[in-house]
Each structure stands twice: as structure tokens, then as C-alpha cells.
Write an enzyme that holds these catalytic residues in place. Structure first.
Site, PDB file in Angstrom:
ATOM      1  N   PRO A  46     -27.157  75.152   6.654  1.00 10.00           N
ATOM      2  CA  PRO A  46     -27.133  75.049   5.193  1.00 10.00           C
ATOM      3  C   PRO A  46     -25.691  75.037   4.684  1.00 10.00           C
ATOM      4  O   PRO A  46     -24.840  75.777   5.177  1.00 10.00           O
ATOM      5  CB  PRO A  46     -27.864  76.313   4.728  1.00 10.00           C
ATOM      6  CG  PRO A  46     -28.645  76.782   5.912  1.00 10.00           C
ATOM      7  CD  PRO A  46     -27.883  76.319   7.126  1.00 10.00           C
ATOM      8  N   VAL A  47     -25.438  74.189   3.702  1.00  9.39           N
ATOM      9  CA  VAL A  47     -24.082  74.035   3.166  1.00  9.39           C
ATOM     10  C   VAL A  47     -23.547  75.355   2.620  1.00  9.39           C
ATOM     11  O   VAL A  47     -22.382  75.688   2.834  1.00  9.39           O
ATOM     12  CB  VAL A  47     -24.058  72.937   2.079  1.00  9.39           C
ATOM     13  CG1 VAL A  47     -22.699  72.880   1.393  1.00  9.39           C
ATOM     14  CG2 VAL A  47     -24.396  71.593   2.677  1.00  9.39           C
ATOM     15  N   CYS A  48     -24.404  76.138   1.955  1.00 10.59           N
ATOM     16  CA  CYS A  48     -23.909  77.404   1.388  1.00 10.59           C
ATOM     17  C   CYS A  48     -23.472  78.368   2.488  1.00 10.59           C
ATOM     18  O   CYS A  48     -22.524  79.121   2.308  1.00 10.59           O
ATOM     19  CB  CYS A  48     -24.945  78.045   0.480  1.00 10.59           C
ATOM     20  SG  CYS A  48     -26.475  78.491   1.307  1.00 10.59           S
ATOM     21  N   THR A  49     -24.135  78.324   3.636  1.00 10.47           N
ATOM     22  CA  THR A  49     -23.720  79.169   4.756  1.00 10.47           C
ATOM     23  C   THR A  49     -22.354  78.735   5.250  1.00 10.47           C
ATOM     24  O   THR A  49     -21.467  79.558   5.470  1.00 10.47           O
ATOM     25  CB  THR A  49     -24.746  79.105   5.908  1.00 10.47           C
ATOM     26  OG1 THR A  49     -25.992  79.599   5.441  1.00 10.47           O
ATOM     27  CG2 THR A  49     -24.284  79.916   7.109  1.00 10.47           C
ATOM     28  N   ASN A  90     -19.624  79.352   2.168  1.00 11.66           N
ATOM     29  CA  ASN A  90     -19.383  80.689   1.640  1.00 11.66           C
ATOM     30  C   ASN A  90     -19.614  81.838   2.612  1.00 11.66           C
ATOM     31  O   ASN A  90     -18.969  82.867   2.495  1.00 11.66           O
ATOM     32  CB  ASN A  90     -20.264  80.926   0.405  1.00 11.66           C
ATOM     33  CG  ASN A  90     -19.962  79.966  -0.703  1.00 11.66           C
ATOM     34  OD1 ASN A  90     -18.812  79.649  -0.954  1.00 11.66           O
ATOM     35  ND2 ASN A  90     -20.993  79.471  -1.355  1.00 11.66           N
TER      36      ASN A  90
END
Length: 194
Positions: free
Chosen positions: A49-52, A55
Site C-alpha cells: 500500500p502506498v501509505c505504508t 509514511n
């Protein structure tokens, strides 16, 4: 696959070094002796996942993917966009207008920076790299901690920074830290060669 067909047709060996994506595998293809490159498929690459990645990276695979994404976004994509625009601006713009969402605006902003903020001296590259360090390792983290303080709680009352989410700490540039200097040197040299 085209190159594979040509090598088989002309009975030339092929050394394929991109198999299995970023895993670093190599495949030697000898026409009529080994399996051809076209007869096998790479397994799908694991995606995160991009957020993982952006961030909350917590595995080495995350940090490697993050670094690759950063490199592409900072060095590769802006340079490719500038070359494409200079080669055929009408075709480039038509391709841009065919895109949807915010991506065309982001590409145009990066293109403008690439074409107008060209370093004139190596000192400009060093200054750019120093600002990049500040942006990535200090400002971004300070902003994240503003949004999610170290003592932040989730809606259920659990600590936000727990489990795989580790509370980050902003890094102030230190001219006596060799890793900081290595970052500045590497980024400035790459910027100078683009």
C-alpha cells in the site's frame, strides 16, 4: 519478447538480466538448448500500500521500494518528461491532456521546475541537495508529527504509534555526520549529471 524471438531466429545467445523484476535474477537463453525467455513468465511482484511505503515503512522491502520511488520521482521522471517535451512538445501535451485527475498538473509543475530551475554551477546542485535533505528528513517528519503527535490515539483510544507504526523523529542536518554529507554529495552529483 521481441529480442528473444530475434535471438532464437538468428541462433544467438541472450543474457536476460531483468527477470523477476527487482530480485536481481539472470536468465541465460541458448537457442534450441535452453528454455527461451518467452516461454516463461515472471511471477507477479508483491506490491505494498502506498501509505505504508510513504509514511509507515517497517520492513526492508518497504524502504527499498520507498527509495526506488523517491529516486524515480526526484531524478528519473522529471528528466524523462523534460526530454519528451523538448523532443515533441505537441505529442507530450496531447498525452498529458488525455490523463485524468491531478497527475497532469503534477507533471506540468515538475516539468516547469526541470526546465526553469536548471543548476548553473555545482554549488547550485549542493544547495538543491541540502534543501532536499531538509524537505525529506526534517520538514516532512515535522509535518507528520504535527498531524499525528507522538501521544496521538486512534478513534478506539489505542496509541496511534504502535505495532508496525513507529514514531519518527526529524533529523536536523549535521555537517559532521558522514551519512548526511554522503546524501548531499550523492544527490548533488546525480543532479549535476542530469
Amino acid at each position: 519478447r521481441y529480442m528473444d524471438r530475434v535471438c532464437v531466429y538468428r541462433r544467438k545467445p541472450l543474457l536476460e538480466s531483468g527477470t523477476l523484476g527487482t530480485k536481481g535474477n539472470v536468465q541465460v537463453v541458448l537457442p534450441y538448448l535452453t528454455e527461451s525467455y518467452s516461454s516463461s513468465n515472471d511471477p507477479p511482484e508483491k506490491s505494498f500500500p502506498v501509505c505504508t511505503l510513504k509514511n509507515f515503512p517497517y520492513q526492508i522491502e518497504h524502504t527499498l521500494e520507498w527509495a526506488k520511488d523517491q529516486f524515480d520521482g526526484i531524478f528519473t521522471k522529471p528528466a524523462q518528461a523534460a526530454v519528451s517535451y523538448k523532443g515533441n512538445s505537441k505529442e507530450f501535451l496531447n498525452g498529458l491532456f488525455a490523463m485524468s485527475g491531478i497527475e497532469p498538473t503534477e507533471i506540468m509543475q515538475e516539468l516547469k521546475k526541470s526546465l526553469t530551475k536548471i543548476p548553473k554551477t555545482f554549488d547550485d546542485c549542493i544547495n538543491w541537495a541540502r534543501h532536499l535533505f531538509e524537505e525529506k528528513y526534517y520538514n516532512f517528519i515535522v509535518q507528520m508529527l504535527h498531524n499525528f503527535p507522538a501521544d496521538a490515539k486512534t478513534s478506539s483510544g489505542a496509541p496511534f504509534w504502535s505495532g508496525t507504526k513507529r514514531c519518527p523523529h526529524p533529523i536536523k542536518f549535521n555537517a559532521n555526520d558522514q551519512q548526511h554529507l554522503d546524501f548531499i554529495s550523492a544527490a548533488a552529483n546525480i543532479r549535476g549529471h542530469i
